[in-house]
Design an enzyme around this catalytic site. Structure first.
Site, PDB file in Angstrom:
ATOM      1  N   ARG A 165       5.804  15.160   4.122  1.00  0.00           N
ATOM      2  CA  ARG A 165       6.188  16.155   5.134  1.00  0.00           C
ATOM      3  C   ARG A 165       5.271  17.383   5.046  1.00  0.00           C
ATOM      4  O   ARG A 165       4.195  17.299   4.500  1.00  0.00           O
ATOM      5  CB  ARG A 165       7.661  16.499   4.941  1.00  0.00           C
TER       6      ARG A 165
ATOM      7  N   HIS B 263      11.922  24.638  -3.051  1.00  0.00           N
ATOM      8  CA  HIS B 263      10.528  25.042  -2.806  1.00  0.00           C
ATOM      9  C   HIS B 263      10.311  26.541  -2.995  1.00  0.00           C
ATOM     10  O   HIS B 263       9.180  26.995  -3.093  1.00  0.00           O
ATOM     11  CB  HIS B 263      10.120  24.687  -1.379  1.00  0.00           C
TER      12      HIS B 263
ATOM     13  N   ARG C 263       6.589  21.888   1.603  1.00  0.00           N
ATOM     14  CA  ARG C 263       7.620  21.134   0.886  1.00  0.00           C
ATOM     15  C   ARG C 263       7.050  20.394  -0.330  1.00  0.00           C
ATOM     16  O   ARG C 263       7.777  19.717  -1.046  1.00  0.00           O
ATOM     17  CB  ARG C 263       8.286  20.113   1.818  1.00  0.00           C
TER      18      ARG C 263
ATOM     19  N   HIS D 193      15.820  14.476  -3.603  1.00  0.00           N
ATOM     20  CA  HIS D 193      15.532  14.821  -2.210  1.00  0.00           C
ATOM     21  C   HIS D 193      15.708  13.549  -1.395  1.00  0.00           C
ATOM     22  O   HIS D 193      15.186  12.485  -1.766  1.00  0.00           O
ATOM     23  CB  HIS D 193      14.106  15.357  -2.046  1.00  0.00           C
ATOM     24  N   ILE D 194      16.425  13.675  -0.325  1.00  0.00           N
ATOM     25  CA  ILE D 194      16.714  12.512   0.524  1.00  0.00           C
ATOM     26  C   ILE D 194      15.421  11.998   1.157  1.00  0.00           C
ATOM     27  O   ILE D 194      15.164  10.795   1.216  1.00  0.00           O
ATOM     28  CB  ILE D 194      17.740  12.917   1.607  1.00  0.00           C
ATOM     29  N   SER D 195      14.611  12.924   1.635  1.00  0.00           N
ATOM     30  CA  SER D 195      13.338  12.552   2.271  1.00  0.00           C
ATOM     31  C   SER D 195      12.209  12.595   1.244  1.00  0.00           C
ATOM     32  O   SER D 195      12.347  13.188   0.174  1.00  0.00           O
ATOM     33  CB  SER D 195      13.035  13.527   3.418  1.00  0.00           C
TER      34      SER D 195
ATOM     35  N   ASN E 285      22.024  23.779   4.211  1.00  0.00           N
ATOM     36  CA  ASN E 285      21.937  22.878   5.373  1.00  0.00           C
ATOM     37  C   ASN E 285      22.360  21.442   5.070  1.00  0.00           C
ATOM     38  O   ASN E 285      22.447  20.631   5.985  1.00  0.00           O
ATOM     39  CB  ASN E 285      20.523  22.901   5.985  1.00  0.00           C
TER      40      ASN E 285
ATOM     41  N   ASP F  67      15.225  29.207 -12.688  1.00  0.00           N
ATOM     42  CA  ASP F  67      15.628  29.831 -13.964  1.00  0.00           C
ATOM     43  C   ASP F  67      17.013  29.357 -14.388  1.00  0.00           C
ATOM     44  O   ASP F  67      17.261  29.119 -15.577  1.00  0.00           O
ATOM     45  CB  ASP F  67      15.645  31.364 -13.828  1.00  0.00           C
TER      46      ASP F  67
HETATM   47  C1  DQA Z   1      15.482  18.052   1.269  1.00  0.00           C
HETATM   48  C2  DQA Z   1      14.007  18.357   1.540  1.00  0.00           C
HETATM   49  C3  DQA Z   1      13.796  19.841   1.736  1.00  0.00           C
HETATM   50  O1  DQA Z   1      12.425  20.110   2.003  1.00  0.00           O
HETATM   51  C4  DQA Z   1      14.614  20.339   2.909  1.00  0.00           C
HETATM   52  O2  DQA Z   1      14.464  21.725   3.043  1.00  0.00           O
HETATM   53  C5  DQA Z   1      16.043  19.964   2.795  1.00  0.00           C
HETATM   54  C6  DQA Z   1      16.387  18.621   2.344  1.00  0.00           C
HETATM   55  C7  DQA Z   1      15.736  16.543   1.173  1.00  0.00           C
HETATM   56  O3  DQA Z   1      16.803  16.180   0.679  1.00  0.00           O
HETATM   57  O4  DQA Z   1      14.908  15.730   1.626  1.00  0.00           O
HETATM   58  O5  DQA Z   1      16.930  20.718   3.149  1.00  0.00           O
HETATM   59  O6  DQA Z   1      15.838  18.620   0.015  1.00  0.00           O
END
Ligand code: DQA
Length: 142
Positions: free
Chosen positions: A105, A78, A109, A98-100, A11, A85
């Site tokens: 959250r 997660h 996560r 992680h961007i967020s 994504n 591995d």
């Molecule tokens: C993410 C955080 C993950 O929980 C989420 O599923 C993502 C983006 C982040 O960059 O904050 O796809 O990895």
């Protein structure tokens, strides 16, 4: 250290349009162009996939070609024992981004199966987290 692989998981190809209030409105392609301007002494390879096995294949390939890896496995961090591995077996330093701020959250996560096998983990600082990881890898020799 010059060759850095940047790996994005599921994504993250939608950055720019996906939940911009969480992930911002910049595409990763635009951000990558900025990274290349900022870190001119670094050779970047970028790979994104929504498929777990393809991410593993890429990591195994980069084990012998890259000096370090910066990765954001998205939700797979997660859930994926297989990717954890794969990271564990890498002979090069890996930093998870992680961007967020995943701790701010949903509870599911809050666990990263991959982070334990990385040099470190940067989260909650937006796309700048990738740049901070690169900066660290360029200034610290493992
Ligand atoms: C993410 C955080 C993950 O929980 C989420 O599923 C993502 C983006 C982040 O960059 O904050 O796809 O990895």
């Amino acid at each position: 250290m010059k060759k850095i692989g940047i790996l994005n998981g599921p994504n993250l190809n939608l950055l720019g349009t996906r939940e911009p209030e969480i992930y911002g409105s910049k595409t990763f392609e635009d951000f990558l162009a900025e990274l290349k301007e900022r870190f001119t002494q670094t050779d970047f390879l970028y790979y994104q996939s929504n498929v777990e096995g393809e991410l593993i294949n890429q990591l195994q390939e980069w084990a012998t070609t890259q000096d370090a890896i910066v990765l954001n496995l998205g939700a797979y961090s997660h859930t994926s024992v297989a990717l954890a591995d794969a990271i564990k077996s890498l002979p090069v330093p890996v930093i998870e981004v992680h961007i967020s701020n995943v701790y701010a959250r949903e509870e599911y996560r809050h666990t990263s199966l991959s982070a334990a096998h990385c040099q470190g983990c940067i989260m909650g600082l937006g796309l700048e987290g990738y740049a901070l990881a690169i900066q660290h890898l360029l200034h610290n020799h493992y």
